[in-house]
Every structure is written in structure tokens, then in C-alpha cells.
Design a protein around this motif. Structure first.
Motif, short mmCIF file in Angstrom:
data_model
loop_
_atom_site.label_atom_id
_atom_site.label_comp_id
_atom_site.label_asym_id
_atom_site.label_seq_id
_atom_site.Cartn_x
_atom_site.Cartn_y
_atom_site.Cartn_z
N GLU A 52 114.79 -53.92 -18.10
CA GLU A 52 115.20 -54.30 -16.74
C GLU A 52 114.07 -54.99 -16.00
O GLU A 52 114.29 -55.97 -15.27
CB GLU A 52 115.67 -53.05 -15.98
CG GLU A 52 116.99 -52.50 -16.49
CD GLU A 52 117.28 -51.10 -16.01
OE1 GLU A 52 118.46 -50.70 -16.09
OE2 GLU A 52 116.35 -50.39 -15.58
N ARG A 55 113.24 -58.75 -17.10
CA ARG A 55 114.17 -59.80 -16.68
C ARG A 55 113.63 -60.53 -15.44
O ARG A 55 114.08 -61.62 -15.12
CB ARG A 55 115.54 -59.21 -16.35
CG ARG A 55 116.30 -58.71 -17.55
CD ARG A 55 117.75 -58.40 -17.21
NE ARG A 55 118.30 -57.58 -18.28
CZ ARG A 55 118.64 -56.29 -18.15
NH1 ARG A 55 118.52 -55.70 -16.98
NH2 ARG A 55 119.11 -55.63 -19.18
N ARG A 139 119.02 -58.49 -10.54
CA ARG A 139 119.24 -59.03 -11.88
C ARG A 139 119.91 -58.00 -12.80
O ARG A 139 120.67 -58.37 -13.69
CB ARG A 139 117.91 -59.50 -12.47
CG ARG A 139 117.31 -60.71 -11.75
CD ARG A 139 117.63 -62.02 -12.49
NE ARG A 139 117.26 -63.20 -11.70
CZ ARG A 139 116.06 -63.74 -11.68
NH1 ARG A 139 115.07 -63.21 -12.37
NH2 ARG A 139 115.84 -64.84 -10.96
N THR A 140 119.63 -56.73 -12.57
CA THR A 140 120.30 -55.70 -13.37
C THR A 140 121.79 -55.67 -13.08
O THR A 140 122.61 -55.57 -14.00
CB THR A 140 119.67 -54.32 -13.10
OG1 THR A 140 118.28 -54.35 -13.45
CG2 THR A 140 120.36 -53.23 -13.91
N PHE A 143 123.26 -58.66 -14.83
CA PHE A 143 123.28 -58.49 -16.29
C PHE A 143 124.41 -57.56 -16.71
O PHE A 143 125.06 -57.77 -17.75
CB PHE A 143 121.94 -57.95 -16.76
CG PHE A 143 121.86 -57.71 -18.24
CD1 PHE A 143 121.61 -58.76 -19.12
CD2 PHE A 143 122.04 -56.43 -18.76
CE1 PHE A 143 121.55 -58.54 -20.49
CE2 PHE A 143 121.98 -56.22 -20.13
CZ PHE A 143 121.73 -57.27 -21.00
#
Length: 299
Positions: A52, A55, A139-140, A143
Motif C-alpha cells: 500500500e 503505490r 490510492r488504496t 486499487f
């Protein structure tokens, strides 16, 4: 309402260090002893994973951070002494923002009693920030397919320069920062919307600027999730603030921001960001107001 905390993971600091680490425990205790305790679910998050984190952050930087290989200059730029414990705390703090985002998407709103470490760039830390929890969480969520477009509203008194730099060319994340013009960082990055405030800005001018900024953002960006950095450091007595905002003005700010987001149907994760009042209880008061505003917006 779910509230995530990380104060049980120690931060070893020299005596009289300027970073107010006690505010995190004091804020959690205030919540536990308050009338809202039965209405909240206080939880320790899981830490952000290596996958994580990278990223967002350069793997070489993260490896050197975890292994204690940063130079003295790099550590001075952050302003906190390196230790394995402080890296662990940073990972848990980022994890708390991830979990707050996940809970917000499921339940409407959630809170991280820390977070808001917006001065961390992809390849270095700065200004008390090792990892950029906000972008890691954003971003998590992307994703995992939970949110495609994310709005970051940064009301810390210092510009979210690390955040702005990391997502500069990312059209899926919109950054709005309202901050002191003459304050740290002295080299500003370019957010999608920056509002700079003169020293001594008062409640009325501050709230008017936020109202206009939120309206402009709403017109230009449609999001699935918001992350709100509810900094306590615009407070008039903050050591690093330079503005003239009262506690009442900051409470109005929280209600204003959250009303806009809830009315727009936006799930919202709230993080505390900065706060450096000489009397730490003033900072705790302001952060507690933010928690109250979040809880009230949920009902």
C-alpha cells in the motif's frame, strides 16, 4: 461512528520537543470520558502494508526509512528523530486513514484521530511527516475498486505540499488546500485549488474563503469519496499558525465543510492533521470539536 487511534504506539522524542505527541492520547481520553462515548466505536487499525505504501512512495525511500538508512540531513528535514518505533507509528497512522476511508464508504463518515501527514513527498519526508497517509489511503481505495475519484480538502494552516506534488498529474484526485500564505512550507507546490490567507485572517474572512473554495471544487470535480484534513493549527494561539481563527470559528469550519460533503452525498474520512497550541488542551478542544462535527453530520 468508527474512530481509529494509534496513540498506543509510542513516539520516542527528546524532552521538550516541539511535536505535541500527547495530544493524541489526550484526545482519545476526552472522547472516552465524554457523552459521545456510547455513540462511537474506538478501534486500533491495522498498519499500512508495504504494498500500500509503495503505490505512493518510492520503494528505495521506504526501504531506507524502514532500515534506518536515512541521512542526518533527511532526518532533520522531517524534524523528528528516526527510530523503529516512529516508523511503526507512521505505518499505523496511514493504516488508520485507510480504515477510516473504508468505514466512510460503508457508513458515511469515519475519523482518524491522527493522520494528515501532508508534507511527505514520494521520495522524502518533511515537516513532521514520514509517510503521506492521505494519498496512501486514496490510492488504496482506488486499487481496491472502492472509489474512483477522490477529493482531498486540506484545512491545515500549512499547505499540503507533499500531497499536491504526488498527485500533480493525477486527474482522479482533486486537491484543495487553504493555508497561510507566509507560512511553512515556504516553497509552495500547486494544488488543484490553493487559497492563500494573509497573516491575521479572522473567522469571517476564513469561513467565506472556505465557502467559495468548496463551491468552486464542487463545480469542477465529481468525487466518490472525500478526505478532510481538519487541522487545528489555524487557531489564533497556535505557535505555528499566524492566523486569528477562534475555536468557535474552527467549529463553524468543520460544520461548513462536512455539511457540503454530506449534502453532496460524499462519504468522508476525517483526519486531525496539525495543532501546536502552547496549551495542548486547546489543540485537544479543537480536534474534539472536529470529532463532534463528524458525529453530528452522521445523525
Amino acid at each position: 461512528m468508527k474512530i481509529y487511534y494509534t496513540d498506543t504506539f509510542s513516539i520516542p522524542l527528546p524532552e521538550n520537543h516541539s511535536f505535541p505527541k500527547s495530544k493524541y492520547y489526550l484526545l482519545r481520553r476526552r472522547i472516552e470520558e465524554s457523552q459521545i462515548a456510547p455513540s462511537v466505536d474506538l478501534k486500533i487499525p491495522r498498519p499500512a502494508t508495504y504494498e500500500e505504501i509503495v503505490r505512493v512512495h518510492d520503494p528505495t525511500y521506504i526501504d531506507r526509512l524502514q532500515n534506518g538508512e536515512l541521512s542526518d540531513k533527511e532526518i532533520r528535514r522531517v524534524g523528528l528523530p528516526w527510530s523503529p518505533e516512529i516508523v511503526r507509528r507512521a505505518r499505523y497512522s496511514a493504516g488508520a486513514t485507510i480504515e477510516a476511508c473504508r468505514a466512510a464508504l460503508a457508513e458515511g463518515i469515519a475519523v482518524n484521530l491522527g493522520g494528515g501527514t501532508h508534507h511527505a513527498f514520494s521520495d522524502h519526508g518533511q515537516g513532521y511527516c514520514w509517510l503521506n497517509d492521505t494519498v496512501i489511503a486514496a490510492r488504496t481505495m482506488q486499487f481496491e475498486g472502492l472509489a474512483a475519484k477522490i477529493w482531498i480538502i486540506d484545512c491545515d494552516v500549512h499547505q499540503g505540499n507533499g500531497t499536491a506534488a504526488i498527485v500533480k498529474n493525477d486527474p482522479t484526485i482533486f486537491t484543495f488546500s487553504i493555508h497561510g500564505k507566509n507560512n511553512f512550507p515556504y516553497h509552495k507546490e500547486t494544488s488543484d485549488l490553493d487559497i492563500e490567507l494573509a497573516d491575521g485572517t479572522d473567522d469571517a474572512a476564513y469561513l467565506n474563503a472556505i465557502e467559495k473554495g468548496l463551491a468552486a471544487c464542487m463545480q469542477n470535480f465529481k468525487a466518490d469519496l472525500a478526505i478532510y484534513l481538519a487541522g487545528a493549527d489555524p487557531y489564533r494561539d497556535d505557535r505555528f499558525g499566524r492566523l486569528a481563527i477562534t475555536k468557535e470559528g474552527l467549529a463553524q469550519r468543520d460544520h461548513l465543510v462536512l455539511r457540503h460533503l454530506i449534502n453532496a452525498g460524499l462519504p468522508t474520512a476525517v483526519t486531525m492533521a496539525g495543532g501546536y497550541a502552547p496549551n495542548v488542551q486547546d489543540t485537544v478542544d479543537i480536534h474534539f470539536q472536529s470529532v463532534l462535527a463528524a458525529l453530528e453530520s452522521k445523525s
